[in-house]
Design a protein around this motif. Structure first.
Motif, mmCIF file in Angstrom:
data_model
loop_
_atom_site.group_PDB
_atom_site.id
_atom_site.type_symbol
_atom_site.label_atom_id
_atom_site.label_comp_id
_atom_site.label_asym_id
_atom_site.label_seq_id
_atom_site.Cartn_x
_atom_site.Cartn_y
_atom_site.Cartn_z
ATOM 1 N N ALA A 47 0.945 -1.175 -0.083
ATOM 2 C CA ALA A 47 -0.149 -0.160 -0.099
ATOM 3 C C ALA A 47 0.859 1.225 0.043
ATOM 4 C CB ALA A 47 -0.869 0.196 1.160
ATOM 5 N N LYS A 48 2.250 1.416 0.558
ATOM 6 C CA LYS A 48 2.950 2.377 0.769
ATOM 7 C C LYS A 48 4.035 2.386 -0.256
ATOM 8 C CE LYS A 48 2.597 2.706 5.588
ATOM 9 N NZ LYS A 48 3.513 2.407 6.868
ATOM 10 N N ARG A 49 3.980 1.213 -1.104
ATOM 11 C CA ARG A 49 5.286 1.109 -2.198
ATOM 12 C C ARG A 49 4.881 1.707 -3.328
ATOM 13 N NH1 ARG A 49 5.736 -4.659 -3.454
ATOM 14 N NH2 ARG A 49 5.977 -4.587 -1.090
ATOM 15 N N LYS A 50 5.993 2.524 -4.000
ATOM 16 C CA LYS A 50 5.446 3.351 -5.382
ATOM 17 C C LYS A 50 6.878 3.351 -5.857
ATOM 18 C CE LYS A 50 3.969 7.378 -7.347
ATOM 19 N NZ LYS A 50 3.336 8.804 -7.018
ATOM 20 N N THR A 51 6.977 2.874 -7.050
ATOM 21 C CA THR A 51 8.481 2.816 -7.712
ATOM 22 C C THR A 51 8.955 4.318 -7.905
ATOM 23 O OG1 THR A 51 7.724 1.102 -9.231
ATOM 24 C CG2 THR A 51 9.563 2.076 -9.793
ATOM 25 N N LEU A 52 10.418 4.289 -7.217
ATOM 26 C CA LEU A 52 11.200 5.538 -7.354
ATOM 27 C C LEU A 52 11.982 5.294 -8.559
ATOM 28 C CD1 LEU A 52 12.151 6.073 -3.523
ATOM 29 C CD2 LEU A 52 10.238 7.096 -5.050
ATOM 30 N N ASP A 53 11.870 6.405 -9.681
ATOM 31 C CA ASP A 53 12.936 6.352 -10.757
ATOM 32 C C ASP A 53 14.250 6.650 -10.109
ATOM 33 O OD1 ASP A 53 12.995 9.192 -10.165
ATOM 34 O OD2 ASP A 53 11.625 9.676 -11.833
ATOM 35 N N TRP A 54 15.101 6.487 -10.991
ATOM 36 C CA TRP A 54 16.684 6.616 -10.617
ATOM 37 C C TRP A 54 17.011 8.027 -10.087
ATOM 38 C CZ3 TRP A 54 20.574 4.809 -8.380
ATOM 39 C CH2 TRP A 54 21.735 5.312 -8.469
ATOM 40 N N GLN B 45 32.363 -6.413 -10.979
ATOM 41 C CA GLN B 45 31.954 -5.228 -12.021
ATOM 42 C C GLN B 45 30.680 -5.850 -12.704
ATOM 43 O OE1 GLN B 45 35.238 -3.680 -14.503
ATOM 44 N NE2 GLN B 45 36.598 -4.273 -12.807
ATOM 45 N N LYS B 46 29.658 -6.587 -12.228
ATOM 46 C CA LYS B 46 28.690 -6.940 -12.659
ATOM 47 C C LYS B 46 27.350 -6.199 -11.941
ATOM 48 C CE LYS B 46 30.362 -11.731 -13.562
ATOM 49 N NZ LYS B 46 30.141 -13.378 -13.076
ATOM 50 N N ILE B 47 27.623 -4.781 -12.196
ATOM 51 C CA ILE B 47 26.699 -4.069 -11.564
ATOM 52 C C ILE B 47 25.048 -4.194 -12.017
ATOM 53 C CG2 ILE B 47 25.929 -1.545 -10.998
ATOM 54 C CD1 ILE B 47 28.756 -2.944 -9.972
ATOM 55 N N ASP B 48 25.034 -4.396 -13.513
ATOM 56 C CA ASP B 48 23.764 -4.758 -14.202
ATOM 57 C C ASP B 48 22.871 -5.793 -13.413
ATOM 58 O OD1 ASP B 48 24.137 -2.611 -15.744
ATOM 59 O OD2 ASP B 48 24.725 -3.701 -17.582
ATOM 60 N N GLU B 49 23.499 -6.634 -12.870
ATOM 61 C CA GLU B 49 22.972 -7.996 -12.374
ATOM 62 C C GLU B 49 22.323 -7.773 -10.811
ATOM 63 O OE1 GLU B 49 25.079 -11.792 -12.774
ATOM 64 O OE2 GLU B 49 26.292 -11.064 -14.346
ATOM 65 N N ILE B 50 22.804 -6.599 -10.268
ATOM 66 C CA ILE B 50 22.170 -6.289 -8.858
ATOM 67 C C ILE B 50 21.241 -5.200 -8.719
ATOM 68 C CG2 ILE B 50 24.107 -7.450 -7.904
ATOM 69 C CD1 ILE B 50 25.029 -4.497 -7.101
ATOM 70 N N VAL B 51 21.292 -4.330 -10.084
ATOM 71 C CA VAL B 51 20.434 -3.123 -9.982
ATOM 72 C C VAL B 51 18.946 -3.714 -9.985
ATOM 73 C CG1 VAL B 51 19.628 -1.302 -11.590
ATOM 74 C CG2 VAL B 51 22.098 -1.744 -11.358
ATOM 75 N N ASP B 52 18.175 -2.749 -9.324
ATOM 76 C CA ASP B 52 16.804 -2.946 -9.299
ATOM 77 C C ASP B 52 15.923 -3.109 -10.538
ATOM 78 O OD1 ASP B 52 14.137 -2.840 -8.521
ATOM 79 O OD2 ASP B 52 14.112 -1.280 -7.229
ATOM 80 N N PRO B 53 15.386 -4.246 -10.719
ATOM 81 C CA PRO B 53 15.078 -4.234 -12.276
ATOM 82 C C PRO B 53 13.852 -3.172 -12.679
ATOM 83 C CG PRO B 53 14.653 -6.325 -10.799
ATOM 84 C CD PRO B 53 15.160 -5.334 -9.976
ATOM 85 N N GLY C 268 26.379 3.322 3.763
ATOM 86 C CA GLY C 268 26.675 2.696 2.489
ATOM 87 C C GLY C 268 25.772 1.479 2.003
ATOM 88 N N VAL C 269 25.193 0.884 3.158
ATOM 89 C CA VAL C 269 24.087 -0.049 2.954
ATOM 90 C C VAL C 269 22.818 0.609 2.510
ATOM 91 C CG1 VAL C 269 22.803 -1.997 4.258
ATOM 92 C CG2 VAL C 269 24.956 -1.423 5.167
ATOM 93 N N VAL C 270 22.583 1.682 2.892
ATOM 94 C CA VAL C 270 21.350 2.612 2.278
ATOM 95 C C VAL C 270 21.565 2.827 0.801
ATOM 96 C CG1 VAL C 270 20.086 4.553 2.467
ATOM 97 C CG2 VAL C 270 20.604 3.625 4.793
ATOM 98 N N LEU C 271 22.855 2.991 0.421
ATOM 99 C CA LEU C 271 22.962 3.263 -1.106
ATOM 100 C C LEU C 271 22.807 1.995 -1.666
ATOM 101 C CD1 LEU C 271 26.329 5.617 -0.908
ATOM 102 C CD2 LEU C 271 23.774 6.258 -1.544
ATOM 103 N N LEU C 272 23.039 0.785 -1.309
ATOM 104 C CA LEU C 272 23.097 -0.677 -1.895
ATOM 105 C C LEU C 272 21.387 -0.732 -2.145
ATOM 106 C CD1 LEU C 272 25.790 -3.066 -0.489
ATOM 107 C CD2 LEU C 272 25.691 -1.776 -2.536
ATOM 108 N N GLU C 273 20.718 -0.420 -0.832
ATOM 109 C CA GLU C 273 19.445 -0.773 -1.123
ATOM 110 C C GLU C 273 18.726 0.167 -1.980
ATOM 111 O OE1 GLU C 273 17.031 -0.556 2.858
ATOM 112 O OE2 GLU C 273 18.916 0.430 3.527
ATOM 113 N N ILE C 274 19.241 1.535 -2.461
ATOM 114 C CA ILE C 274 18.695 2.454 -3.293
ATOM 115 C C ILE C 274 19.111 2.014 -4.706
ATOM 116 C CG2 ILE C 274 18.957 4.640 -4.424
ATOM 117 C CD1 ILE C 274 19.292 5.835 -1.467
ATOM 118 N N VAL C 275 20.123 1.404 -4.877
ATOM 119 C CA VAL C 275 20.575 0.629 -5.929
ATOM 120 C C VAL C 275 19.789 -0.703 -6.482
ATOM 121 C CG1 VAL C 275 22.498 -0.436 -7.321
ATOM 122 C CG2 VAL C 275 22.876 1.860 -6.028
ATOM 123 N N THR C 276 19.558 -1.277 -5.510
ATOM 124 C CA THR C 276 19.082 -2.800 -5.562
ATOM 125 C C THR C 276 17.555 -3.077 -5.354
ATOM 126 O OG1 THR C 276 19.653 -3.551 -3.318
ATOM 127 C CG2 THR C 276 21.453 -3.631 -5.310
ATOM 128 N N GLY C 277 17.124 -2.143 -4.489
ATOM 129 C CA GLY C 277 15.730 -2.311 -3.996
ATOM 130 C C GLY C 277 15.472 -3.276 -3.018
#
Length: 615
Positions: free
Chosen positions: A371-378, A507-515, A472-481
């Motif tokens: 109910a609270k979730r809403k996709t955030l763009d980059w 260096q496999k960043i694309d594999e962890i980025v939030d879909p 740093g963990v928060v930044l990973l949350e933002i990147v990966t969701g």
């Protein structure tokens, strides 16, 4: 025959038939020439400096309307808003700069000091932080007004030597020591003594005591008597301990010693329990739960929406945390920190009142309840990360004494109606050691699983780098969701840090980025954020950056992302297919260095910023 009309500037043309002519006069065309005076040009050095000032301000004020209007020649044909120009030796120069009440933040641009003929500088009623730039000895500056900002460092002593400077107003900088160096007092400068007075006049200090019927002015003596009576009542009620801070109605009065009494400039209102119950309709709407207790939505009499945090009887955070948050937030104010509006301590109830953050927390938006979730763009995620980083940087460089948050996490990063990030929950926060202390604090370990600094956990030695790890963990949350800790995932994915680290190394960043944001970001901007996160989660605190370094990295990333967005909009406007929207920017890849080891520290990201000037 053409004759000018001097009264209204018009021209009268009379056509007369030539003598002996058969037909009437005919006019095929006529040409009127008018001589205009030569238009002088703006001094090129001032043009260059003005552009530098604009660019430096834009770094922290991307959406500021005033700065957006600054284009073309700074003085001609009309000066930029806030600039004053005068003719000088065949050209035009900038002599005054008035950016008061312009909603500006960040540092005061150092380039301002390069305006050689600047006489008047007014930067009042903004949110500038840091320090005043050094002006050269040949400056002709006559007056400077920096009232109502958030400056943290004393004015440079070189101001005294400026031959023409006569006025210096610096009041209402609540983080700036009101006692300047003795040399200022001995100089010819006229100042407002740092007093918080909106008109710049000098008044005797007063204590404002809020009561139900309005505000009255009392003398210091009456205030002291009131404090003594209140302290006596507290002892009888078994209320707050006899510590350094005591509450009198809606203001905090600090009593560090019997001989030293001073009033803080940030007023914290004291609510009655009845007013809290009325505002929340007897705790009708629950909007959150935390370690302290439940949070309820409320509405004050004047119509302001508030979040009311009520300590529960089962709360693991007791009176110490309540007083800690109350005391800290009575000293600090920053755009990216949640301000404390008031408190209630009545009938064994401990309640804190904050402005209502209508967009919830970062955690809610990334992976909270549906109910609270809403996709955030980059770009929005990047802006939120930068705002939170600035809030933490402010805490870590607080002028009085560095503050360590101790519980940085996505649920403690709240979003207001404009999606501006504000760091919240200071119940566990502590002051860092001062000069002469050891470099760390030995304390009972506090924090949240998944965000906890492993070095702090094993050694119980706290420093600002513990906040950096959590961020740093928060930044990973933002990147990966992803959540920082989820035991419902496969064992190797329980911890976000442990799961993401191998991908960072390879260096496999694309594999962890939030879909939900794949294909929607500029590659270089993403890599800068990932590199910042990687350096923050280093196992050894010595190899982690300071928040000032992280802020700079995120500012660069946001500039890159915004420029890329504008570029893509221009392509779209030319009819480019949306399916190819990110094909240009996604081709670039920046090599990500492997995780550093103790023998190979990060040379850029771990550079320690210069310490703040002592108060």
């Amino acid at each position: 025959m053409i004759t000018p009309n001097e009264s209204n500037g018009s021209l009268n043309m009379t056509l007369v038939k030539a003598s002996g002519g058969v037909f009437g006069p005919i006019c095929n065309a006529y040409e009127i020439l008018q001589v205009h005076p030569w238009v002088k040009e703006t001094n090129q050095k001032d043009v260059d400096v003005a552009l530098n000032v604009r660019n430096e301000l834009l770094a922290s004020n991307q959406e500021n309307e005033l700065l957006k209007s600054w284009s073309g020649d700074p003085c001609l044909p009309n000066p930029w808003h806030g600039l004053g120009c005068e003719p000088y030796n065949g050209s035009v120069i900038i002599t005054s700069l008035d950016l008061s009440s312009s909603e500006l933040q960040g540092s005061i641009p150092p380039s301002i000091a390069e305006l050689a003929k600047l006489k008047t500088l007014n930067l009042s009623y903004n949110c500038f932080n840091g320090s005043i730039p050094e002006f050269p000895a040949f400056s002709v500056l006559e007056s400077m007004d920096i009232r109502h900002n958030q400056l943290t460092r004393q004015p440079p002593e070189s101001l005294i030597s400026l031959p023409h400077l006569e006025l210096l107003y610096y009041g209402c900088n609540c983080y700036l020591d009101k006692k300047l160096q003795p040399s200022f007092n001995e100089s010819r400068l006229r100042t407002d003594s740092g007093r918080c007075d909106s008109e710049g006049r000098t008044h005797k200090p007063v204590i404002v005591i809020g009561v139900a019927c309005g505000s009255f002015l009392f003398t210091i003596v009456v205030g002291i008597v009131f404090v003594c009576i209140y302290r006596r009542r507290l002892r009888h009620r078994g209320g707050f301990d006899n510590k350094e801070q005591h509450m009198v109605e809606n203001i905090l009065i600090y009593l560090p010693s019997k001989d030293d009494i001073s009033t803080k400039s940030i007023a914290i209102e004291k609510f009655t329990l009845a007013s809290i119950e009325a505002a929340t309709e007897k705790y009708k709407t629950l909007i959150g739960e935390g370690g302290f207790g439940s949070v309820f939505h409320g509405m004050l009499l004047e119509g302001q929406e508030v979040a009311v945090k009520v300590r529960s009887a089962e709360s693991t955070q007791g009176t110490r945390e309540f007083e800690n948050e109350l005391n800290l937030l009575s000293e600090i104010r920053h755009e990216n920190l949640v301000p404390l509006l008031g408190y209630c301590s009545e009938n064994d109830q401990q309640i804190l009142v904050y402005p209502f953050m209508s967009n919830g927390s970062l955690q809610d938006r990334l992976y909270g309840d549906a109910a609270k979730r809403k996709t955030l763009d980059w770009p929005t995620r990047l802006s939120i990360a930068l705002g939170a980083a600035r809030g933490l940087q402010y805490l870590h460089t607080f002028a009085g004494r560095c503050i360590i948050h101790r519980d940085v996490k996505s649920s403690n990063i709240l979003l207001d109606h404009t999606m501006c990030a504000k760091v919240a929950d200071f119940g566990f926060s502590k002051y860092a050691p001062q000069e002469g202390d050891s470099g760390v604090i030995s304390l009972e370990v506090r924090g949240t699983a998944g965000y906890l600094d492993p070095e702090y956990y094993t050694t119980q030695q706290l420093s600002v780098k513990s906040d950096v790890f959590s961020f740093g963990v928060v930044l990973l949350e933002i990147v990966t969701g992803r959540e920082p800790l989820n035991i419902h995932r496969p064992r190797n994915e329980w911890s976000l840090v442990e799961w993401a680290t191998p991908y960072l190394r390879d260096q496999k960043i694309d594999e962890i980025v939030d879909p939900s944001i794949r294909g929607g970001y500029h590659a270089e901007a993403m890599w800068r954020v990932v590199e910042a996160a990687q350096s923050c989660i280093e196992t050894s605190a010595a190899y982690r950056p300071f928040m000032a370094n992280i802020v700079r990295e995120l500012e660069d990333a946001l500039i890159i992302e915004n420029n890329a967005s504008e570029y893509m909009k221009s392509i779209d406007s030319l009819g480019t297919s949306n399916s190819n929207r990110f094909s240009v920017v996604m081709d670039k890849r920046i090599a990500l260095p492997p995780m550093s080891t103790p023998s190979e520290p990060l040379s850029i990201m771990t550079q320690q910023p210069s310490p703040p000037q002592p108060r």
